[in-house]
Write a protein that holds these residues in place. Structure first.
Motif, PDB file in Angstrom:
ATOM      1  N   LYS A  86       0.831  -1.210   0.000  1.00 45.42           N
ATOM      2  CA  LYS A  86       0.000   0.000   0.000  1.00 45.42           C
ATOM      3  C   LYS A  86       0.865   1.260   0.000  1.00 45.42           C
ATOM      4  CE  LYS A  86      -3.999  -2.346   1.742  1.00 45.42           C
ATOM      5  NZ  LYS A  86      -4.814  -2.741   2.836  1.00 45.42           N
ATOM      6  N   ASP A  87       1.989   1.230   0.724  1.00 46.23           N
ATOM      7  CA  ASP A  87       2.929   2.359   0.672  1.00 46.23           C
ATOM      8  C   ASP A  87       3.509   2.509  -0.730  1.00 46.23           C
ATOM      9  OD1 ASP A  87       2.507   2.839   3.346  1.00 46.23           O
ATOM     10  OD2 ASP A  87       4.344   1.821   4.013  1.00 46.23           O
ATOM     11  N   GLY A  88       3.795   1.397  -1.364  1.00 42.82           N
ATOM     12  CA  GLY A  88       4.331   1.429  -2.722  1.00 42.82           C
ATOM     13  C   GLY A  88       3.345   2.021  -3.718  1.00 42.82           C
ATOM     14  N   ILE A  89       2.061   1.706  -3.545  1.00 41.19           N
ATOM     15  CA  ILE A  89       1.019   2.276  -4.404  1.00 41.19           C
ATOM     16  C   ILE A  89       0.976   3.790  -4.222  1.00 41.19           C
ATOM     17  CG2 ILE A  89      -1.487   2.409  -4.760  1.00 41.19           C
ATOM     18  CD1 ILE A  89      -0.422  -0.058  -6.003  1.00 41.19           C
ATOM     19  N   LYS A 108       1.733   6.642  -6.991  1.00 42.35           N
ATOM     20  CA  LYS A 108       0.789   7.712  -7.325  1.00 42.35           C
ATOM     21  C   LYS A 108       1.476   9.072  -7.266  1.00 42.35           C
ATOM     22  CE  LYS A 108      -3.584   5.625  -5.851  1.00 42.35           C
ATOM     23  NZ  LYS A 108      -4.659   5.715  -4.860  1.00 42.35           N
ATOM     24  N   GLN A 109       2.283   9.287  -6.219  1.00 47.46           N
ATOM     25  CA  GLN A 109       3.016  10.554  -6.105  1.00 47.46           C
ATOM     26  C   GLN A 109       3.974  10.725  -7.266  1.00 47.46           C
ATOM     27  OE1 GLN A 109       4.880  10.385  -2.268  1.00 47.46           O
ATOM     28  NE2 GLN A 109       3.355  11.756  -1.358  1.00 47.46           N
ATOM     29  N   GLY A 130       1.236   4.810 -17.225  1.00 48.27           N
ATOM     30  CA  GLY A 130       1.044   3.822 -16.170  1.00 48.27           C
ATOM     31  C   GLY A 130      -0.159   4.081 -15.287  1.00 48.27           C
ATOM     32  N   SER A 131      -0.911   5.163 -15.543  1.00 47.40           N
ATOM     33  CA  SER A 131      -2.023   5.508 -14.659  1.00 47.40           C
ATOM     34  C   SER A 131      -3.125   4.452 -14.683  1.00 47.40           C
ATOM     35  CB  SER A 131      -2.591   6.874 -15.010  1.00 47.40           C
ATOM     36  OG  SER A 131      -3.118   6.868 -16.314  1.00 47.40           O
ATOM     37  N   ASP A 132      -3.439   3.931 -15.852  1.00 50.15           N
ATOM     38  CA  ASP A 132      -4.471   2.896 -15.928  1.00 50.15           C
ATOM     39  C   ASP A 132      -4.035   1.644 -15.180  1.00 50.15           C
ATOM     40  OD1 ASP A 132      -6.075   4.535 -17.424  1.00 50.15           O
ATOM     41  OD2 ASP A 132      -5.346   3.759 -19.343  1.00 50.15           O
ATOM     42  N   SER A 133      -2.791   1.223 -15.377  1.00 49.84           N
ATOM     43  CA  SER A 133      -2.325   0.026 -14.689  1.00 49.84           C
ATOM     44  C   SER A 133      -2.180   0.272 -13.194  1.00 49.84           C
ATOM     45  CB  SER A 133      -1.022  -0.491 -15.274  1.00 49.84           C
ATOM     46  OG  SER A 133      -0.278   0.504 -15.867  1.00 49.84           O
ATOM     47  N   LEU A 134      -1.885   1.508 -12.812  1.00 51.49           N
ATOM     48  CA  LEU A 134      -1.781   1.823 -11.388  1.00 51.49           C
ATOM     49  C   LEU A 134      -3.153   1.761 -10.727  1.00 51.49           C
ATOM     50  CD1 LEU A 134       0.195   2.615  -9.199  1.00 51.49           C
ATOM     51  CD2 LEU A 134      -0.205   4.996  -9.778  1.00 51.49           C
ATOM     52  N   GLN A 135      -4.189   2.208 -11.406  1.00 47.68           N
ATOM     53  CA  GLN A 135      -5.539   2.131 -10.849  1.00 47.68           C
ATOM     54  C   GLN A 135      -5.989   0.683 -10.676  1.00 47.68           C
ATOM     55  OE1 GLN A 135      -7.327   4.448  -9.491  1.00 47.68           O
ATOM     56  NE2 GLN A 135      -5.762   5.966  -9.963  1.00 47.68           N
ATOM     57  N   LYS A 136      -5.553  -0.189 -11.578  1.00 47.47           N
ATOM     58  CA  LYS A 136      -5.909  -1.602 -11.470  1.00 47.47           C
ATOM     59  C   LYS A 136      -5.232  -2.263 -10.275  1.00 47.47           C
ATOM     60  CE  LYS A 136      -6.623  -2.225 -16.408  1.00 47.47           C
ATOM     61  NZ  LYS A 136      -6.107  -2.836 -17.632  1.00 47.47           N
TER      62      LYS A 136
END
Length: 170
Positions: free
Chosen positions: A115-118, A122-123, A140-146
């Motif tokens: 969760k810290d890595g996510i 995001k930052q 990478g925003s779409d893959s980050l949201q997934k």
């Protein structure tokens, strides 16, 4: 989750492909060594199984001593098949183990790290978007949201590491 053996094998193959091949990850994750071992087994054991099968028949036939016979080779065929099939089953076993591991939930320590890595990703994404002042979103925003899930699994960790190290290398 209820999955068939084929789905578990496919998940194991996906897990092995997703995990980044960076030796420094071995210092932080015990899974890195397991993934490297599974990759080794999947790459080399099919050839080793064939080599073992052929050598078993060759030496059992008596050809090296000059007294070769097809009947001796046929007599050794069941034993050669057992050895060959055993070695050939090892990559399948490795993929099943990797698939089962990929479907497991992360332990609490890795869950908080995930969760810290996510949040850090995001930052980093926001800083990247502000730095370029573009209307186009970061790739990478779409893959980050997934990857934002409530109960992350090991496959999600592999995806996060892949995303982190792929975008960091660009």
């Amino acid at each position: 989750m209820n999955m068939t053996v084929i789905e578990i094998i496919k998940l194991g193959r996906k897990y092995l492909k997703l995990w980044p091949e960076l030796p420094e990850l071995g210092q932080y994750f015990a899974d890195y060594n397991a993934v490297q071992s599974c990759r080794f087994v999947c790459k080399y054991f099919p050839a080793l199984a064939l080599f073992t099968f052929i050598m078993q028949l060759f030496f059992s036939s008596g050809l090296p001593s000059g007294q070769g016979s097809i009947t001796l080779a046929l007599a050794a065929l069941p034993q050669a098949l057992v050895y060959g099939l055993f070695l050939l089953s090892m990559p399948v076993q490795a993929l099943v183990i990797a698939g089962v591991k990929a479907d497991k939930r992360l332990p609490p320590s890795l869950d908080s790290w995930y969760k810290d890595g996510i949040e850090k990703a995001k930052q980093s994404q926001q800083n990247h978007d502000e730095g370029y002042h573009s209307d186009r979103a970061f790739t990478g925003s779409d893959s980050l949201q997934k990857l934002v899930v409530t109960n992350p699994r090991y496959i999600d960790l592999a995806k996060l590491l892949r995303l982190t190290f792929d975008t960091g290398a660009k």
